[in-house]
Design an enzyme around this catalytic site. Sequence first.
Site, PDB file in Angstrom:
ATOM      1  N   GLY A   3       0.805  -1.213   0.000  1.00  0.00           N
ATOM      2  CA  GLY A   3       0.000   0.000   0.000  1.00  0.00           C
ATOM      3  C   GLY A   3       0.839   1.262   0.000  1.00  0.00           C
ATOM      4  N   LEU A  48       1.202   3.731   2.288  1.00  0.00           N
ATOM      5  CA  LEU A  48       1.992   3.912   3.495  1.00  0.00           C
ATOM      6  C   LEU A  48       3.007   2.789   3.650  1.00  0.00           C
ATOM      7  CD1 LEU A  48       2.607   5.407   6.109  1.00  0.00           C
ATOM      8  CD2 LEU A  48       0.711   4.151   7.181  1.00  0.00           C
ATOM      9  N   ASP A  94      -2.819 -13.119   4.937  1.00  0.00           N
ATOM     10  CA  ASP A  94      -4.215 -12.779   5.216  1.00  0.00           C
ATOM     11  C   ASP A  94      -4.322 -12.594   6.721  1.00  0.00           C
ATOM     12  OD1 ASP A  94      -6.919 -12.606   5.630  1.00  0.00           O
ATOM     13  OD2 ASP A  94      -7.391 -14.594   4.808  1.00  0.00           O
ATOM     14  N   TRP A 130      -8.746  -2.734   5.223  1.00  0.00           N
ATOM     15  CA  TRP A 130      -9.818  -2.500   4.244  1.00  0.00           C
ATOM     16  C   TRP A 130      -9.972  -0.992   4.170  1.00  0.00           C
ATOM     17  CZ3 TRP A 130     -13.983  -5.833   2.191  1.00  0.00           C
ATOM     18  CH2 TRP A 130     -15.003  -5.118   1.561  1.00  0.00           C
ATOM     19  N   TYR A 176     -17.006   1.740   8.197  1.00  0.00           N
ATOM     20  CA  TYR A 176     -15.546   1.696   8.192  1.00  0.00           C
ATOM     21  C   TYR A 176     -14.996   2.083   9.560  1.00  0.00           C
ATOM     22  CZ  TYR A 176     -10.795   3.379   7.225  1.00  0.00           C
ATOM     23  OH  TYR A 176      -9.444   3.616   7.259  1.00  0.00           O
TER      24      TYR A 176
END
Length: 311
Positions: free
Chosen positions: A18, A20, A45, A68, A132
């Site tokens: 990602g 970051l 995972d 997520w 979220y």
Amino acid sequence: MTANAAAPVRWLVTGAAGMLGQDLLSVLGADGTAEITALRRADLDITDAAAVLAAVEGHDIVVNCAAWTNVDAAETEEDAATAVNGTGVRHLAAACAKTGARLLHVSTDYVLPGDATEPCPEDAPTAPVNAYGRGKLVGEQAVAELLPAHGYVVRTAWLYGEHGPNFVATMLKLAAQRDTLDVVDDQHGQPTWSYALAGRLVELGRAALAGQAPAGIYHGTASGRTTWCGLARETYALSGLDPERIRPTTSEAFVRPAARPAFSVLAHDRWAAAGLAPLPEWRAMLAEALARPVFAELAATARTTESDRPQ
């Protein structure tokens, strides 16, 4: 698990692909004392407890960048989002509790209600306004419960960087495509460069391992405050573009599935307890980021198209 001055520090970075995560690997790569294990989503995972324990074994510091991140999709897929942002974090915290590793977990301003009028302290009451945020709060609570002495929650917000889609890059791309842009001017926050945050996470990890940083919640956002419109205009001004091409509008003009906090300005008082200063003011941070090749190239393209427009 401890490390002496001569021993390398063994870092595990989850979510390493990602925005970051990639910046964190860059910062750690310049550290001659760091032994780095970088795990992407395809490699680990975090909703698999056994896999998480096996991955954490043998590390001194775990930095969790796995998440997520699709805020709107979480409204209809809350269980799936919470499995990653909540249950997965619990697995990481449990594994760190078993092995003695320090956990630095990246969280979000979205755990807060967003109705404040002054910067929110680290102990402000939580009350997420969307799915979220609820899932991320589950993760924070797991860290506090399972790692009261070795768990660190770093809340951030309004992240932008060189690796992956983000608001600053989008504004520069759209500058080459549209004459004007309407941007929300009633949501307040702290635009934060992911590379600067990565550097702060590494500093906090070192302080944690040395016993110099108390566990708990830290706010990893830029100093100062602005709105999305203010950020867009400053991005244009610093890039040699006309900031008047950005026109202010309200949140009602951009209705989205998930509610957004209206006020995401965070206070940074706890950094002093770790012997660290807050991150720099957002404008200075943005100016440094925009000098990086990815943003500089986008700005150059936008300037060319702007000069070609009829006056």
